[in-house]
Design a protein around this motif. Sequence first.
Motif, PDB file in Angstrom:
ATOM      1  N   LEU A  72       7.803   4.204  58.819  1.00 55.43           N
ATOM      2  CA  LEU A  72       8.739   4.009  59.928  1.00 55.43           C
ATOM      3  C   LEU A  72       8.969   2.538  60.209  1.00 55.43           C
ATOM      4  O   LEU A  72      10.105   2.084  60.362  1.00 55.43           O
ATOM      5  N   THR A  73       7.848   1.799  60.261  1.00 56.21           N
ATOM      6  CA  THR A  73       7.968   0.375  60.550  1.00 56.21           C
ATOM      7  C   THR A  73       8.769  -0.303  59.453  1.00 56.21           C
ATOM      8  O   THR A  73       9.654  -1.111  59.723  1.00 56.21           O
ATOM      9  N   LYS A  74       8.480   0.081  58.223  1.00 53.39           N
ATOM     10  CA  LYS A  74       9.197  -0.518  57.097  1.00 53.39           C
ATOM     11  C   LYS A  74      10.702  -0.232  57.212  1.00 53.39           C
ATOM     12  O   LYS A  74      11.525  -1.137  57.147  1.00 53.39           O
ATOM     13  N   ASN A  75      11.026   1.040  57.437  1.00 50.96           N
ATOM     14  CA  ASN A  75      12.440   1.401  57.565  1.00 50.96           C
ATOM     15  C   ASN A  75      13.115   0.626  58.688  1.00 50.96           C
ATOM     16  O   ASN A  75      14.192   0.063  58.512  1.00 50.96           O
ATOM     17  N   THR A  76      12.462   0.607  59.842  1.00 55.11           N
ATOM     18  CA  THR A  76      13.076  -0.037  60.993  1.00 55.11           C
ATOM     19  C   THR A  76      13.312  -1.513  60.727  1.00 55.11           C
ATOM     20  O   THR A  76      14.398  -2.048  60.986  1.00 55.11           O
ATOM     21  N   VAL A  77      12.284  -2.167  60.179  1.00 57.99           N
ATOM     22  CA  VAL A  77      12.414  -3.599  59.927  1.00 57.99           C
ATOM     23  C   VAL A  77      13.500  -3.864  58.883  1.00 57.99           C
ATOM     24  O   VAL A  77      14.365  -4.722  59.074  1.00 57.99           O
ATOM     25  N   LEU A  78      13.498  -3.088  57.810  1.00 56.80           N
ATOM     26  CA  LEU A  78      14.492  -3.345  56.754  1.00 56.80           C
ATOM     27  C   LEU A  78      15.906  -3.099  57.262  1.00 56.80           C
ATOM     28  O   LEU A  78      16.821  -3.879  56.981  1.00 56.80           O
ATOM     29  N   TYR A  79      16.092  -2.013  57.985  1.00 54.68           N
ATOM     30  CA  TYR A  79      17.432  -1.764  58.542  1.00 54.68           C
ATOM     31  C   TYR A  79      17.861  -2.922  59.428  1.00 54.68           C
ATOM     32  O   TYR A  79      18.966  -3.430  59.318  1.00 54.68           O
ATOM     33  N   ASN A  80      16.965  -3.335  60.315  1.00 52.65           N
ATOM     34  CA  ASN A  80      17.355  -4.398  61.234  1.00 52.65           C
ATOM     35  C   ASN A  80      17.633  -5.699  60.497  1.00 52.65           C
ATOM     36  O   ASN A  80      18.575  -6.410  60.838  1.00 52.65           O
ATOM     37  N   LEU A  81      16.827  -5.992  59.477  1.00 48.64           N
ATOM     38  CA  LEU A  81      17.095  -7.209  58.713  1.00 48.64           C
ATOM     39  C   LEU A  81      18.466  -7.125  58.059  1.00 48.64           C
ATOM     40  O   LEU A  81      19.240  -8.083  58.077  1.00 48.64           O
ATOM     41  N   ALA A  82      18.772  -5.957  57.514  1.00 48.31           N
ATOM     42  CA  ALA A  82      20.087  -5.796  56.888  1.00 48.31           C
ATOM     43  C   ALA A  82      21.189  -5.969  57.930  1.00 48.31           C
ATOM     44  O   ALA A  82      22.180  -6.664  57.701  1.00 48.31           O
ATOM     45  N   PHE A  83      21.008  -5.315  59.086  1.00 49.17           N
ATOM     46  CA  PHE A  83      22.013  -5.448  60.142  1.00 49.17           C
ATOM     47  C   PHE A  83      22.204  -6.913  60.515  1.00 49.17           C
ATOM     48  O   PHE A  83      23.318  -7.412  60.608  1.00 49.17           O
ATOM     49  N   ILE A  84      21.062  -7.603  60.703  1.00 53.88           N
ATOM     50  CA  ILE A  84      21.116  -8.977  61.206  1.00 53.88           C
ATOM     51  C   ILE A  84      21.780  -9.886  60.175  1.00 53.88           C
ATOM     52  O   ILE A  84      22.723 -10.608  60.483  1.00 53.88           O
ATOM     53  N   TYR A 152      29.746  15.163  44.909  1.00 54.99           N
ATOM     54  CA  TYR A 152      28.383  14.688  45.154  1.00 54.99           C
ATOM     55  C   TYR A 152      27.950  15.128  46.542  1.00 54.99           C
ATOM     56  O   TYR A 152      28.636  14.854  47.530  1.00 54.99           O
ATOM     57  N   ASP A 153      26.822  15.837  46.626  1.00 58.19           N
ATOM     58  CA  ASP A 153      26.401  16.304  47.950  1.00 58.19           C
ATOM     59  C   ASP A 153      25.554  15.243  48.653  1.00 58.19           C
ATOM     60  O   ASP A 153      24.349  15.153  48.468  1.00 58.19           O
ATOM     61  N   PHE A 154      26.241  14.431  49.460  1.00 59.79           N
ATOM     62  CA  PHE A 154      25.571  13.325  50.146  1.00 59.79           C
ATOM     63  C   PHE A 154      24.407  13.810  51.004  1.00 59.79           C
ATOM     64  O   PHE A 154      23.396  13.151  51.119  1.00 59.79           O
ATOM     65  N   TYR A 155      24.580  14.970  51.621  1.00 57.70           N
ATOM     66  CA  TYR A 155      23.598  15.387  52.615  1.00 57.70           C
ATOM     67  C   TYR A 155      22.306  15.915  51.984  1.00 57.70           C
ATOM     68  O   TYR A 155      21.384  16.265  52.688  1.00 57.70           O
ATOM     69  N   LEU A 156      22.262  15.994  50.660  1.00 63.90           N
ATOM     70  CA  LEU A 156      21.016  16.404  50.029  1.00 63.90           C
ATOM     71  C   LEU A 156      20.319  15.238  49.330  1.00 63.90           C
ATOM     72  O   LEU A 156      19.267  15.391  48.743  1.00 63.90           O
ATOM     73  N   HIS A 157      20.906  14.051  49.386  1.00 67.03           N
ATOM     74  CA  HIS A 157      20.316  12.898  48.720  1.00 67.03           C
ATOM     75  C   HIS A 157      20.123  11.753  49.701  1.00 67.03           C
ATOM     76  O   HIS A 157      20.975  11.509  50.548  1.00 67.03           O
ATOM     77  N   THR A 158      19.011  11.049  49.548  1.00 65.09           N
ATOM     78  CA  THR A 158      18.743   9.985  50.502  1.00 65.09           C
ATOM     79  C   THR A 158      19.405   8.666  50.125  1.00 65.09           C
ATOM     80  O   THR A 158      19.662   7.832  50.989  1.00 65.09           O
ATOM     81  N   ALA A 159      19.689   8.492  48.842  1.00 66.50           N
ATOM     82  CA  ALA A 159      20.085   7.168  48.366  1.00 66.50           C
ATOM     83  C   ALA A 159      21.287   6.547  49.088  1.00 66.50           C
ATOM     84  O   ALA A 159      21.218   5.382  49.480  1.00 66.50           O
ATOM     85  N   PRO A 160      22.396   7.255  49.282  1.00 68.57           N
ATOM     86  CA  PRO A 160      23.574   6.543  49.821  1.00 68.57           C
ATOM     87  C   PRO A 160      23.455   6.159  51.297  1.00 68.57           C
ATOM     88  O   PRO A 160      24.224   5.320  51.750  1.00 68.57           O
ATOM     89  N   TRP A 161      22.508   6.760  52.018  1.00 71.50           N
ATOM     90  CA  TRP A 161      22.596   6.651  53.478  1.00 71.50           C
ATOM     91  C   TRP A 161      22.285   5.283  54.023  1.00 71.50           C
ATOM     92  O   TRP A 161      22.815   4.890  55.047  1.00 71.50           O
ATOM     93  N   LYS A 162      21.426   4.524  53.308  1.00 73.12           N
ATOM     94  CA  LYS A 162      21.165   3.196  53.847  1.00 73.12           C
ATOM     95  C   LYS A 162      22.456   2.370  53.862  1.00 73.12           C
ATOM     96  O   LYS A 162      22.730   1.662  54.811  1.00 73.12           O
ATOM     97  N   TYR A 163      23.254   2.562  52.819  1.00 71.24           N
ATOM     98  CA  TYR A 163      24.476   1.761  52.757  1.00 71.24           C
ATOM     99  C   TYR A 163      25.476   2.228  53.814  1.00 71.24           C
ATOM    100  O   TYR A 163      26.157   1.447  54.455  1.00 71.24           O
ATOM    101  N   ILE A 164      25.541   3.543  53.978  1.00 71.03           N
ATOM    102  CA  ILE A 164      26.481   4.082  54.959  1.00 71.03           C
ATOM    103  C   ILE A 164      26.114   3.583  56.355  1.00 71.03           C
ATOM    104  O   ILE A 164      26.965   3.112  57.117  1.00 71.03           O
ATOM    105  N   ILE A 165      24.837   3.651  56.681  1.00 70.99           N
ATOM    106  CA  ILE A 165      24.417   3.266  58.028  1.00 70.99           C
ATOM    107  C   ILE A 165      24.617   1.773  58.251  1.00 70.99           C
ATOM    108  O   ILE A 165      25.143   1.352  59.282  1.00 70.99           O
ATOM    109  N   VAL A 166      24.231   0.969  57.262  1.00 71.31           N
ATOM    110  CA  VAL A 166      24.425  -0.477  57.419  1.00 71.31           C
ATOM    111  C   VAL A 166      25.913  -0.783  57.550  1.00 71.31           C
ATOM    112  O   VAL A 166      26.329  -1.564  58.408  1.00 71.31           O
ATOM    113  N   PHE A 167      26.720  -0.123  56.734  1.00 76.84           N
ATOM    114  CA  PHE A 167      28.158  -0.377  56.807  1.00 76.84           C
ATOM    115  C   PHE A 167      28.687  -0.136  58.219  1.00 76.84           C
ATOM    116  O   PHE A 167      29.370  -0.972  58.790  1.00 76.84           O
TER     117      PHE A 167
END
Lengths: 304, 529, 293
Positions: A72-84, A152-167
């Motif tokens: 969780l900490t890793k995810n949160t920090v990485l997302y925030n770094l990407a956002f920032i 492509y079933d986005f909702y069954l794969h984790t890979a694209p979501w980091k990009y979608i959320i950061v975008f």
Amino acid sequence: MRVFFNELVKNKVLFLMILPALLFFIVFSYIPMVGIYYAFTNFSFDGGLFGSPFVGLQNFKFLFESGALYNLTKNTVLYNLAFIFVGNILQLVCAVFLSEMAGKYFKKATQSIMFLPFFISFVLIGAFVYNLFNFETGAVNTLLRELGLQPYDFYLHTAPWKYIIVFFNVWKGLGYGTVIYLAAIMGISDEYHEAAKIDGANIFKRIRYITLPLLRPTFILLILLSLGGILKGQFDLFWQIVGNNGMLYDATDIIDTYVYRSLAINFDIGMGTAAGLFQSFFGFVLVVTVNWIVRKVQKDYALF
Amino acid sequence: MKKRLFKLLSICMTVAMLTAMLSACGGSGGSGSGSSEEGKGTDSSSKETAATTDDGKPDTSKKVVLNWYLLGDAHADTPKVVAEWNKMLEQDLNTTVKLNFTTWNDWQTKYNLLLASGEKVDMLFASSWADFFKYSKQGAFLDLTELLPKYAPDTWKEVPEQDWKDVSVGGKILAVPSTYPEYTPDGLVYREDWREELNVPEITDLDSIEKYLEAVKTVKKVTPIKGKAWNEVNTLFHSYYDFKNIGGDSGVIVAKSYDTPRDVVAYPFTTEFEEWAKRMKTWADKGFWTSNTLSIQQESGDFIKTGTGAVYWRNAPGASGFISDIEKNYKQIKKMGYFPFTRFHNYAVPNLGINNGMAIPKNSENPERSLMVLEKLRNDPKYYNLMTYGIEGENYTLDDKGEITSPPEGKDPKKGYSIASWGWRYSKNDHPSSSRWAGEDELIAEFKAESKPEIFSPILMDYQPVKSQLAAVNQVYQQFGMPLMMGLVPDVDKAIENYRNKLKAAGVDEVLAYVQKEVNAYADEKGLK
Amino acid sequence: MRAERSTIVFYIMGYIVISVLTLLCLLPFWLIISGSLSAEDDIIRDGFQLVPQHFSFDAYKAVFSNPMQIFKAYEVTIGLTLAGTALGLFFTSMAGYVLSRKDFKYRDKLAFFIYFTTLFSGGLIPWYIMIVNYLNWKDSYMALLVPSLLSAWNIILMKNFMKSIPDSIVESAKIDGAGEFTIYRRLILPLSTPGLATIGLFLGLAYWNDWFSANIFITTESKYPLQFLLYKILASAAVLKTNIAGNLGADFKAPAETLKMAVAIVVTGPIIFLYPFVQRYFVKGLTIGAVKG
């Protein structure tokens, strides 16, 4: 103490000028901070804040015992770094272009339009994401099918979501952040550019050697300001996009969504406060450390 | 000149801010204990001052303004209704009420704030589904045991003994429950016209549900549960196996059936769950719902209305409302059906009285008067009709069958009055709607005939000794349990194994032991098997 | 003046980047406008469309169903926004100025004192108790105005904008015998217009968008600001749709789809009017040279 009083007498007007702000933070931030004590009690309405039994660190247990905290900490920090970083760099680029470009109406119109996403609620962003990426009727998959490609079933794969959320996060904050950099650019004296022009520097050189260095303090400041919240997530953004979809949590779960799920069924003031305190403490240590380093390198850029 | 002005201004500011701050400091010194003592102080003092007059009636010589909170939102005509109400109250009880609403979206936050800050609230909507028991255990409400016979004698007499017991926590009566026996079992609303057209068997069990869904998907090319399908599948699961939630909690710990209340299990470890997860995997693969069903926020009922959905989870009264809405506004849909899950095991359980009720928070300044107002509201049809249905002729009409038409014929639909009036609901004064779904009466008769008493909701647990394990278990349940339940995992066996391991690690055994202990204690007390 | 090649390259790059980003921001907004004008059933069935299949003003009718109330709410919001922005800007710029003065001994300590409040918070409940029980601002405009006046972010940003003003200006004014407040008002404020415009914009947006304080503090309907009123309209639409009256479960769902979009359009109003006004201050030349000369 005496130094302080001398200072007070010498700069009494300056002190008076900042006094309202200090009082404001005492009343609305510091005094309410007594509420941090909730994190160490077993809250009851009978006892209130100080009458409820003290339970030590028990309220923190649910964070640490699950074993999920590291991820969780890793995810949160990485997302925030990407956002920032992605956010700030893009805002800076936009501000530089907008400040240098001609075309008054083009500039004004584009600036205003870039501000529009700021007003779009996360609920609607969630609806956009659904309309774009769902398997059956989403725009992306409709396009893939029409091109004769495999959908492509986005909702069954984790890979694209980091990009979608950061975008979507960067997209939402684009106009807002650009304004800050634009204002900072406006504070740069024209003299520098004029002098450089006379020396024959082209526009890239002028941006490289004048504008960017002068924006550096602002850039560093904004990063420092954001670092304090590095463990605090944009709950609404994640919630509206991912929702209850446990399949995606490996890539999309942050502390705020985790705490929400843990306490959604049985809310507990103490545990909620404890989670917040953990986030604050982490951010605090980080900011103080980074600020200390910045201070060593270039005193002027430090936050405090 | 300007300089002097500024000085003056800044001095004023400083003084103002300082006084504000000092008073705040002074107060916060003993904030928590202080405010609760204040609360207790007013309780005892007000009890003393509230003397009775000679004829035994409570003294109402002092004019009182009460502060009430209801869940949800006001109706556009609420100010008019409340003004009318206050006129009556002023005359009868020398009282007026300021009626506040919490709004729907954030009512939990507001309840926490109202109760934790010690605001002077004299009456609050309370309900088992609005955390009544949790707040009670934490000491948020005033004990009404002694006040009731004196200030609400009719209510005291007419509410059934059992209902008073249900709202008692630690021997104290902490709320006035509604008196409106009601059945709200889960069930599925479906398109009966499509079922007939597709020529699949009537819906009577799980297999016929599957046949219907399959026909809808393959012949009609419609995804049957297009919105979030969680409620549909989860309630179907519990009802199909007769797994009973304990104490109103919707986690993983259930009693294995109505007849064996002491047989408490964590259902993910049962063979039933394995069987279910495998079956749901085939359902998901066939496309009965979409792969993003856990992310989407939209109700599947919306899709029925647009012809792109075929099934919707509703409890019985909810189904009735939904179907009558469709009959009125979506004429292209020929016929709807409803399958209550009670038919899996042929019994129905009525709600607890405190499914809706009213409670008085600890810090109320005038609990006596507030109870007197509630007494009027429940028992006097004039009050009841006004506050429940609005203004006669304007918001509703009453026919000689005793049925309500709201809004009256020919009026703007917005005139139909509705607020969260359920807290004072009393079947004696309540009127059925004239436009209700025709199947409703029949359903109620069916439930009444097979009624068994509610034994699982009144088991009160606050999970205090295992609350961090509970939080961890709930988290695991949402992360791993929900996708399994919806058949969205690639490999069911592996996923179940993983889910069970995570639950173990989160401490599910300790939570189970705690629940088992509480259930045993409760069953002993009630003399259950 | 002949444009250099590098300038042309720069312009082309600029136009491409800015245009692409603008399109990315405009398209969703277009979809929302189109959605807000669509029939509810079309949106549920087919999602967003570039052009509505069936035009419908129902969502806007729902928003403006009680025009007097909306009008009143606009009044409240505009009043709060103006007062909040003006007062907030005054206190923010004063504090920011003091912190930007390099000869002010305690500036780092005070900056830390202010920044610290963004890190730790006692949570909603004590803050609420402070405002309701000690300041007695329940159901008062004060509760909407005062707690949002200042933010650590704004003060520190302000300080950063003012830092670029050369110390020599303050020094020379001091030698001329000007008092601190005069320096701030006469010299610093005019030189900080882009910063002031930015912070003013942020303050204005914060006041305009704030529904949360009204949500927890305001109980009298005539005191509702616009955002909160719209929020309530959305919430009650959701309840109407679930037929909650006949359904005593706690399942409340998201508001009616097109209404969400109409509300998004209605609240975006200020940026269309406010932003061009703010942009007037983003002009080069209001800088040091201009004042010196």
